[in-house]
Scaffold this motif. Structure first.
Motif, PDB file in Angstrom:
ATOM      1  N   HIS A 128       0.924  -1.088   0.015  1.00 23.06           N
ATOM      2  CA  HIS A 128       0.041  -0.166   0.099  1.00 23.06           C
ATOM      3  C   HIS A 128       0.809   1.287   0.041  1.00 23.06           C
ATOM      4  CE1 HIS A 128      -3.711  -2.054   0.769  1.00 23.06           C
ATOM      5  NE2 HIS A 128      -3.015  -2.886   1.508  1.00 23.06           N
ATOM      6  N   GLN A 145      -6.220  12.373  -8.570  1.00 24.16           N
ATOM      7  CA  GLN A 145      -7.053  11.209  -8.622  1.00 24.16           C
ATOM      8  C   GLN A 145      -7.471  10.722  -9.806  1.00 24.16           C
ATOM      9  OE1 GLN A 145      -8.105   9.630  -5.522  1.00 24.16           O
ATOM     10  NE2 GLN A 145      -8.496   8.062  -7.074  1.00 24.16           N
ATOM     11  N   VAL A 148      -4.494   8.429 -10.929  1.00 31.01           N
ATOM     12  CA  VAL A 148      -4.421   7.236 -10.187  1.00 31.01           C
ATOM     13  C   VAL A 148      -5.820   6.271 -10.891  1.00 31.01           C
ATOM     14  CG1 VAL A 148      -5.310   5.985  -8.064  1.00 31.01           C
ATOM     15  CG2 VAL A 148      -3.549   8.019  -8.084  1.00 31.01           C
ATOM     16  N   ASP A 149      -6.796   6.907 -10.995  1.00 31.31           N
ATOM     17  CA  ASP A 149      -7.838   6.040 -11.749  1.00 31.31           C
ATOM     18  C   ASP A 149      -7.612   5.529 -12.960  1.00 31.31           C
ATOM     19  OD1 ASP A 149      -9.445   6.808  -9.489  1.00 31.31           O
ATOM     20  OD2 ASP A 149     -10.654   8.466 -10.546  1.00 31.31           O
ATOM     21  N   TYR A 152      -5.310   2.645 -12.498  1.00 31.91           N
ATOM     22  CA  TYR A 152      -5.942   1.449 -12.168  1.00 31.91           C
ATOM     23  C   TYR A 152      -6.803   0.984 -13.210  1.00 31.91           C
ATOM     24  CZ  TYR A 152      -5.806   1.279  -7.069  1.00 31.91           C
ATOM     25  OH  TYR A 152      -5.143   1.155  -5.831  1.00 31.91           O
ATOM     26  N   ALA A 153      -7.281   1.513 -14.189  1.00 35.21           N
ATOM     27  CA  ALA A 153      -8.045   0.934 -15.470  1.00 35.21           C
ATOM     28  C   ALA A 153      -7.204   0.376 -16.427  1.00 35.21           C
ATOM     29  CB  ALA A 153      -8.946   2.209 -16.027  1.00 35.21           C
ATOM     30  N   GLY A 155      -4.524  -1.370 -15.615  1.00 37.09           N
ATOM     31  CA  GLY A 155      -3.734  -2.358 -14.986  1.00 37.09           C
ATOM     32  C   GLY A 155      -2.390  -1.805 -14.599  1.00 37.09           C
ATOM     33  N   LEU A 157      -1.956  -0.362 -11.777  1.00 40.75           N
ATOM     34  CA  LEU A 157      -2.086  -0.024 -10.216  1.00 40.75           C
ATOM     35  C   LEU A 157      -3.172  -1.223  -9.665  1.00 40.75           C
ATOM     36  CD1 LEU A 157      -2.552   3.443  -8.989  1.00 40.75           C
ATOM     37  CD2 LEU A 157      -0.616   1.990  -8.486  1.00 40.75           C
ATOM     38  N   GLY A 158      -3.116  -1.721  -8.515  1.00 43.83           N
ATOM     39  CA  GLY A 158      -3.827  -2.839  -8.312  1.00 43.83           C
ATOM     40  C   GLY A 158      -3.398  -4.274  -8.075  1.00 43.83           C
ATOM     41  N   ILE A 161       0.171  -6.185 -11.317  1.00 41.99           N
ATOM     42  CA  ILE A 161       0.400  -4.929 -12.367  1.00 41.99           C
ATOM     43  C   ILE A 161       1.122  -5.404 -13.534  1.00 41.99           C
ATOM     44  CG2 ILE A 161       1.793  -2.668 -12.310  1.00 41.99           C
ATOM     45  CD1 ILE A 161       1.062  -2.473  -9.488  1.00 41.99           C
ATOM     46  N   ASP A 167       1.479  -6.680  -6.436  1.00 41.78           N
ATOM     47  CA  ASP A 167       0.236  -5.997  -6.013  1.00 41.78           C
ATOM     48  C   ASP A 167       0.421  -4.462  -5.302  1.00 41.78           C
ATOM     49  OD1 ASP A 167      -1.083  -8.270  -7.144  1.00 41.78           O
ATOM     50  OD2 ASP A 167      -1.489  -9.051  -5.135  1.00 41.78           O
ATOM     51  N   ASP A 169      -1.509  -0.948  -4.228  1.00 36.43           N
ATOM     52  CA  ASP A 169      -2.585   0.207  -4.103  1.00 36.43           C
ATOM     53  C   ASP A 169      -2.138   1.413  -3.776  1.00 36.43           C
ATOM     54  OD1 ASP A 169      -4.941  -1.271  -4.816  1.00 36.43           O
ATOM     55  OD2 ASP A 169      -4.909  -2.529  -3.144  1.00 36.43           O
TER      56      ASP A 169
END
Length: 451
Positions: A128, A145, A148-149, A152-153, A155, A157-158, A161, A167, A169
């Motif tokens: 984290h 933000q 960051v979104d 994530y979309a 791949g 982040l999360g 990877i 992983d 976050d």
């Protein structure tokens, strides 16, 4: 000297803050390189690069990462600290007076921070990561933000990877707005939901940081510089800057300068060279004093124009590079008034935890206000030094040192100006005529114009 745009190279590109624009210029190639390496090798590479923290004291970034217990958390034979979760925290609480580099960076190139955060988290084996961002800068918060979104979309982040099995976050946290939260342990307390106050050390964050777990705290620019090092290599990075302070950095020029803004240049650049790019001090005026790293660093004068702006050069001149916030003041500025404004800020922002800072900053304001208003009392200059010496090195964190530095340095370079305030019964400065000691006409301080 030539400018070396790396972080700022594509700030003027259309939609520079988007993932597509970032990837078009090699974005996330550094992450791909890092994920192909062992985490310890990533730390070693950053350590070999000589990258130093860009948020204050200039501590080596790779060395800071190496302080985290490097045994894998699932290793039952590891020491207890290694079995705890590891955390990465990015300090984006930019609040040093005169500092304005991290917010433009996050606005124009937020994915550099996101990519750097994933690399750093992978290197220290953190699942984290958190970005502690100053809550008042809502547009920057939204821009980060959104990045960051996007990550994530895509791949990046999360979970798993880029198909690497790694992983990470990343959480963007809006702080409530307090200068003291720029201090790393106060930031950690605030991030945990408590009042932001500095912690007693040891233990240091590398041992017991966020949630009492091993934690690395780095500045925005420090983390954002990592992807370029992974992408281009150590040798490339060391072609810039000096031996002990290698690389590029963002210098923030503000105040009485023709073209204020961000100038990305090698460490070791001089203010004279930067002013050449910025059009010099505003037309018709001359440099009087300046700060190399924000108001908490001892001020310098025109005689220091050719001081190398790296950590060793500025220290040799009697100041600190800090956040590289170069505030420029010309001859129309009253030193006492400028120092008073800074001191009022530090008194307001003191968390009150320790007596030297809480009481000392209050009395510094009272003395300076007296000098500005009616000339103060005999012995005020000695009292200013006495109170400053009672704060310097004796407060719980560096806020007290920052409050004392401008007073002590201004008395060193401009004591005559303080004496003139006392002798004239208030501020004798007439900025309309660019005259420091006006012997005729009403005094602005007593006529209501100085404040």
């Amino acid at each position: 000297m030539t400018l070396t745009p790396v972080l700022s190279r594509h700030w003027d590109s259309p939609d520079s803050w988007t993932l597509d624009a970032y990837r078009a210029h090699g974005g996330y190639d550094g992450l791909r390189t890092a994920l192909s390496m062992d985490p310890d090798d990533v730390i070693a590479l950053v350590k070999d690069s000589g990258l130093r923290g860009r948020g204050g004291a200039g501590f080596p970034v790779g060395a800071k990462w190496s302080f985290i217990p490097q045994s894998r958390p699932d290793d039952e034979t590891a020491n207890p600290a290694a079995q705890k979760p590891h955390y990465l925290v990015v300090n984006a609480d930019e609040s040093e007076p005169g500092t304005c580099k991290d917010m433009p960076l996050l606005t124009a190139n937020p994915h550099a921070l996101v990519e750097g955060a994933v690399i750093a988290a992978y290197a220290i084996r953190a699942r984290h990561a958190f970005v502690y961002l100053r809550g008042e800068v809502i547009p920057v918060l939204r821009r980060l933000q959104a990045a960051v979104d996007e990550a994530y979309a895509a791949g990046l982040l999360g979970v798993d990877i880029d198909g690497s099995g790694v992983d990470v976050d990343l959480v963007v946290h809006a702080g409530a707005g307090a200068y003291i939260c720029g201090e790393e342990t106060a930031l950690l307390d605030s991030l945990e939901g408590r009042r932001g106050q500095p912690r007693l050390r040891p233990p240091f964050p590398a041992v017991a940081g966020l949630y009492a777990c091993p934690t690395v705290v780095n500045n925005v620019e420090s983390i954002s510089s990592v992807p370029a090092i992974l992408r281009n290599g150590v040798e490339w990075f060391r072609t810039m800057g000096s031996e002990k302070s290698p690389g590029f950095t963002l210098y923030s020029l503000s105040g009485h300068v023709t073209h204020p803004g961000q100038y990305e240049a090698p460490l070791g650049t001089t203010l004279r060279e930067l002013l050449g790019y910025a059009g010099g001090v505003r037309a018709g005026h001359t440099l009087k004093f300046w700060t190399p790293g924000g108001s908490s660093t001892p001020m310098l004068t025109a005689e220091h124009l050719d001081t190398p702006l790296d950590y060793e050069g500025v220290a040799a001149a009697g100041s600190m590079l800090g956040t590289k916030a170069l505030q420029i003041f010309d001859e129309t500025t009253c030193v006492v008034r400028a120092v008073l404004r800074w001191t009022e800020f530090y008194a307001h922002e003191s968390c009150g935890k320790c007596t030297p800072c809480r009481e000392g900053t209050y009395w510094l304001v009272q003395i300076l206000q007296g000098l500005e208003r009616d000339g103060g009392s005999p012995g005020d200059l000695d009292r200013l030094l006495s109170v400053s010496e009672a704060i310097l090195g004796k407060s719980f964190c560096a806020l007290g040192d920052g409050a004392a530095s401008p007073i002590m340095s201004s008395l060193k370079h401009f004591r005559d100006e303080y004496v003139a305030h006392h002798g004239h019964g208030g501020c004798p400065f007439d900025p309309a005529r660019s005259t420091l000691f006006a012997d005729d006409g009403p005094l602005l301080a007593t006529a209501g114009g100085a404040r």
